[in-house]
Design a protein around this motif. Sequence first.
Motif, PDB file in Angstrom:
ATOM      1  N   SER A 253      -3.012  -5.823   2.019  1.00  0.00           N
ATOM      2  CA  SER A 253      -3.321  -4.681   2.882  1.00  0.00           C
ATOM      3  C   SER A 253      -2.527  -4.741   4.190  1.00  0.00           C
ATOM      4  O   SER A 253      -2.034  -3.710   4.671  1.00  0.00           O
ATOM      5  CB  SER A 253      -4.822  -4.611   3.180  1.00  0.00           C
ATOM      6  N   GLN A 254      -2.351  -5.931   4.755  1.00  0.00           N
ATOM      7  CA  GLN A 254      -1.562  -6.061   5.982  1.00  0.00           C
ATOM      8  C   GLN A 254      -0.096  -5.718   5.733  1.00  0.00           C
ATOM      9  O   GLN A 254       0.540  -5.028   6.545  1.00  0.00           O
ATOM     10  CB  GLN A 254      -1.679  -7.488   6.531  1.00  0.00           C
ATOM     11  N   ALA A 255       0.439  -6.192   4.612  1.00  0.00           N
ATOM     12  CA  ALA A 255       1.828  -5.887   4.272  1.00  0.00           C
ATOM     13  C   ALA A 255       2.007  -4.388   4.057  1.00  0.00           C
ATOM     14  O   ALA A 255       2.993  -3.787   4.522  1.00  0.00           O
ATOM     15  CB  ALA A 255       2.247  -6.651   3.025  1.00  0.00           C
ATOM     16  N   ALA A 256       1.057  -3.768   3.367  1.00  0.00           N
ATOM     17  CA  ALA A 256       1.133  -2.336   3.112  1.00  0.00           C
ATOM     18  C   ALA A 256       1.062  -1.543   4.414  1.00  0.00           C
ATOM     19  O   ALA A 256       1.783  -0.546   4.593  1.00  0.00           O
ATOM     20  CB  ALA A 256       0.020  -1.914   2.159  1.00  0.00           C
ATOM     21  N   GLU A 257       0.209  -1.973   5.335  1.00  0.00           N
ATOM     22  CA  GLU A 257       0.096  -1.286   6.618  1.00  0.00           C
ATOM     23  C   GLU A 257       1.408  -1.347   7.390  1.00  0.00           C
ATOM     24  O   GLU A 257       1.821  -0.351   8.006  1.00  0.00           O
ATOM     25  CB  GLU A 257      -1.030  -1.911   7.440  1.00  0.00           C
ATOM     26  N   GLN A 258       2.069  -2.503   7.366  1.00  0.00           N
ATOM     27  CA  GLN A 258       3.351  -2.615   8.056  1.00  0.00           C
ATOM     28  C   GLN A 258       4.404  -1.709   7.417  1.00  0.00           C
ATOM     29  O   GLN A 258       5.184  -1.053   8.115  1.00  0.00           O
ATOM     30  CB  GLN A 258       3.826  -4.074   8.074  1.00  0.00           C
ATOM     31  N   LEU A 259       4.418  -1.664   6.086  1.00  0.00           N
ATOM     32  CA  LEU A 259       5.365  -0.790   5.402  1.00  0.00           C
ATOM     33  C   LEU A 259       5.096   0.677   5.712  1.00  0.00           C
ATOM     34  O   LEU A 259       6.025   1.470   5.898  1.00  0.00           O
ATOM     35  CB  LEU A 259       5.314  -1.028   3.890  1.00  0.00           C
ATOM     36  N   LEU A 260       3.827   1.056   5.787  1.00  0.00           N
ATOM     37  CA  LEU A 260       3.480   2.438   6.125  1.00  0.00           C
ATOM     38  C   LEU A 260       3.983   2.797   7.520  1.00  0.00           C
ATOM     39  O   LEU A 260       4.471   3.915   7.752  1.00  0.00           O
ATOM     40  CB  LEU A 260       1.963   2.637   6.053  1.00  0.00           C
ATOM     41  N   GLU A 261       3.899   1.858   8.442  1.00  0.00           N
ATOM     42  CA  GLU A 261       4.387   2.116   9.794  1.00  0.00           C
ATOM     43  C   GLU A 261       5.904   2.276   9.801  1.00  0.00           C
ATOM     44  O   GLU A 261       6.447   3.129  10.517  1.00  0.00           O
ATOM     45  CB  GLU A 261       3.961   0.994  10.743  1.00  0.00           C
ATOM     46  N   ILE A 262       6.582   1.462   8.995  1.00  0.00           N
ATOM     47  CA  ILE A 262       8.036   1.594   8.903  1.00  0.00           C
ATOM     48  C   ILE A 262       8.420   2.945   8.310  1.00  0.00           C
ATOM     49  O   ILE A 262       9.357   3.611   8.777  1.00  0.00           O
ATOM     50  CB  ILE A 262       8.629   0.448   8.059  1.00  0.00           C
ATOM     51  N   VAL A 263       7.697   3.358   7.267  1.00  0.00           N
ATOM     52  CA  VAL A 263       7.951   4.670   6.659  1.00  0.00           C
ATOM     53  C   VAL A 263       7.836   5.770   7.713  1.00  0.00           C
ATOM     54  O   VAL A 263       8.696   6.663   7.803  1.00  0.00           O
ATOM     55  CB  VAL A 263       6.964   4.929   5.499  1.00  0.00           C
ATOM     56  N   GLN A 264       6.796   5.695   8.541  1.00  0.00           N
ATOM     57  CA  GLN A 264       6.614   6.706   9.581  1.00  0.00           C
ATOM     58  C   GLN A 264       7.735   6.640  10.615  1.00  0.00           C
ATOM     59  O   GLN A 264       8.247   7.686  11.064  1.00  0.00           O
ATOM     60  CB  GLN A 264       5.259   6.512  10.257  1.00  0.00           C
ATOM     61  N   ASN A 265       8.136   5.419  10.988  1.00  0.00           N
ATOM     62  CA  ASN A 265       9.243   5.267  11.942  1.00  0.00           C
ATOM     63  C   ASN A 265      10.521   5.889  11.403  1.00  0.00           C
ATOM     64  O   ASN A 265      11.239   6.609  12.128  1.00  0.00           O
ATOM     65  CB  ASN A 265       9.492   3.778  12.243  1.00  0.00           C
ATOM     66  N   ARG A 266      10.835   5.618  10.136  1.00  0.00           N
ATOM     67  CA  ARG A 266      12.062   6.142   9.540  1.00  0.00           C
ATOM     68  C   ARG A 266      11.981   7.664   9.380  1.00  0.00           C
ATOM     69  O   ARG A 266      12.988   8.363   9.517  1.00  0.00           O
ATOM     70  CB  ARG A 266      12.302   5.473   8.187  1.00  0.00           C
TER      71      ARG A 266
ATOM     72  N   LEU B 246      -3.178   0.687  -1.346  1.00  0.00           N
ATOM     73  CA  LEU B 246      -3.167  -0.767  -1.187  1.00  0.00           C
ATOM     74  C   LEU B 246      -3.438  -1.180   0.257  1.00  0.00           C
ATOM     75  O   LEU B 246      -3.914  -2.297   0.499  1.00  0.00           O
ATOM     76  CB  LEU B 246      -1.831  -1.342  -1.655  1.00  0.00           C
ATOM     77  N   ALA B 247      -3.155  -0.288   1.197  1.00  0.00           N
ATOM     78  CA  ALA B 247      -3.418  -0.613   2.602  1.00  0.00           C
ATOM     79  C   ALA B 247      -4.908  -0.777   2.871  1.00  0.00           C
ATOM     80  O   ALA B 247      -5.292  -1.378   3.879  1.00  0.00           O
ATOM     81  CB  ALA B 247      -2.826   0.465   3.509  1.00  0.00           C
ATOM     82  N   SER B 248      -5.756  -0.264   2.001  1.00  0.00           N
ATOM     83  CA  SER B 248      -7.200  -0.396   2.189  1.00  0.00           C
ATOM     84  C   SER B 248      -7.856  -1.237   1.101  1.00  0.00           C
ATOM     85  O   SER B 248      -9.079  -1.272   0.983  1.00  0.00           O
ATOM     86  CB  SER B 248      -7.852   0.992   2.235  1.00  0.00           C
ATOM     87  N   CYS B 249      -7.048  -1.934   0.293  1.00  0.00           N
ATOM     88  CA  CYS B 249      -7.583  -2.787  -0.778  1.00  0.00           C
ATOM     89  C   CYS B 249      -7.870  -4.190  -0.260  1.00  0.00           C
ATOM     90  O   CYS B 249      -7.045  -4.780   0.433  1.00  0.00           O
ATOM     91  CB  CYS B 249      -6.588  -2.882  -1.940  1.00  0.00           C
ATOM     92  N   ASP B 250      -9.019  -4.714  -0.596  1.00  0.00           N
ATOM     93  CA  ASP B 250      -9.364  -6.096  -0.263  1.00  0.00           C
ATOM     94  C   ASP B 250      -9.263  -6.920  -1.546  1.00  0.00           C
ATOM     95  O   ASP B 250     -10.092  -6.791  -2.435  1.00  0.00           O
ATOM     96  CB  ASP B 250     -10.776  -6.159   0.313  1.00  0.00           C
ATOM     97  N   LEU B 251      -8.239  -7.774  -1.614  1.00  0.00           N
ATOM     98  CA  LEU B 251      -8.022  -8.584  -2.808  1.00  0.00           C
ATOM     99  C   LEU B 251      -8.571 -10.001  -2.665  1.00  0.00           C
ATOM    100  O   LEU B 251      -8.319 -10.847  -3.519  1.00  0.00           O
ATOM    101  CB  LEU B 251      -6.528  -8.632  -3.146  1.00  0.00           C
ATOM    102  N   GLY B 252      -9.296 -10.256  -1.604  1.00  0.00           N
ATOM    103  CA  GLY B 252      -9.894 -11.582  -1.440  1.00  0.00           C
ATOM    104  C   GLY B 252      -8.955 -12.580  -0.779  1.00  0.00           C
ATOM    105  O   GLY B 252      -8.011 -12.211  -0.076  1.00  0.00           O
ATOM    106  N   GLY B 253      -9.229 -13.868  -1.042  1.00  0.00           N
ATOM    107  CA  GLY B 253      -8.512 -14.945  -0.368  1.00  0.00           C
ATOM    108  C   GLY B 253      -7.063 -15.079  -0.790  1.00  0.00           C
ATOM    109  O   GLY B 253      -6.604 -14.418  -1.727  1.00  0.00           O
ATOM    110  N   PRO B 254      -6.307 -15.945  -0.086  1.00  0.00           N
ATOM    111  CA  PRO B 254      -4.879 -16.147  -0.380  1.00  0.00           C
ATOM    112  C   PRO B 254      -4.699 -16.904  -1.707  1.00  0.00           C
ATOM    113  O   PRO B 254      -5.666 -17.464  -2.233  1.00  0.00           O
ATOM    114  CB  PRO B 254      -4.413 -16.999   0.807  1.00  0.00           C
ATOM    115  N   LEU B 255      -3.458 -16.885  -2.179  1.00  0.00           N
ATOM    116  CA  LEU B 255      -2.237 -16.306  -1.622  1.00  0.00           C
ATOM    117  C   LEU B 255      -1.974 -14.943  -2.245  1.00  0.00           C
ATOM    118  O   LEU B 255      -2.261 -14.723  -3.412  1.00  0.00           O
ATOM    119  CB  LEU B 255      -1.051 -17.228  -1.894  1.00  0.00           C
ATOM    120  N   HIS B 256      -1.358 -14.024  -1.446  1.00  0.00           N
ATOM    121  CA  HIS B 256      -1.090 -12.679  -1.910  1.00  0.00           C
ATOM    122  C   HIS B 256       0.409 -12.424  -2.050  1.00  0.00           C
ATOM    123  O   HIS B 256       1.223 -13.028  -1.348  1.00  0.00           O
ATOM    124  CB  HIS B 256      -1.638 -11.651  -0.914  1.00  0.00           C
TER     125      HIS B 256
END
Length: 258
Positions: free
Chosen positions: A160-173, A209-219
């Motif tokens: 979810s953290q990785a997806a959030e960062q990618l979403l921000e990049i998409v908006q920036n671009r 995926l930005a709002s999915c909780d997949l539990g503990g590491p590793l992702h």
Amino acid sequence: MQLCRKIKSILRQDEEYYGRELILADRDMVEQEADEILKGADVSDVAFLVVGDPFGATTHSDLVLRAVNAGIQYRVIHNASIMNAVGCCGLQLYNFGETVSIVFWTDTWRPESFYDKIKKNRDLGMHTLCLLDIKVKEQSMENLMRGRKIYEPPRFMTVSQAAEQLLEIVQNRRERGDDLAISEETICVGLARVGAEDQVIRAGTLRQLASCDLGGPLHSMIVTGHLHPLEVDMLRLSAATPDALQDLRMTDSSTYTS
């Protein structure tokens, strides 16, 4: 902290099993004390155990070169790695392009270079395996400057953290007027604890995926490229929602894209 305790518990179990001491080799030891690891290896066996495949990191190639230069014989025992185990999600391994790493952003450091590699892969119709950041034995800038061996708590990036960062990049671009390689509706795959009994796979849009909780590491996360119908059928087995893949487009009789 829970993961660290689990690792120490596993070490104790392995020491009992093998009947010899095991030393937890952190990054500093492997990168800065490689000669110490090889010390005595010319007259007795020294085993260096890693997670994943031994040649998944350049540091391990350095150990081999040091052993050769010191006249020490070595043997490599290969292991499963996320680089090939990722096929469990149903995407075909030969359809993957260059692997990228997504790092934790800070207030002053927000790199986007991994996005450009994802774009190159997408332009070729290839999937992108994204390895997510791991922060273990990291020091704060203050402790680093003062030379204090005080470490921050371990952190493991989630899908979810990785997806959030990618979403921000998409908006920036988008705001810059760039041609977008991906969008909020691009189909991605989140994976957690691959190979464990409680592994989790979720396929859905980047937004989902930005709002999915997949539990503990590793992702890990995959940004899809062109999809074969068989790949689509496999992704449906782990779809985040029943309609997660409904907006896929067919470019020809045997290719889907998002």
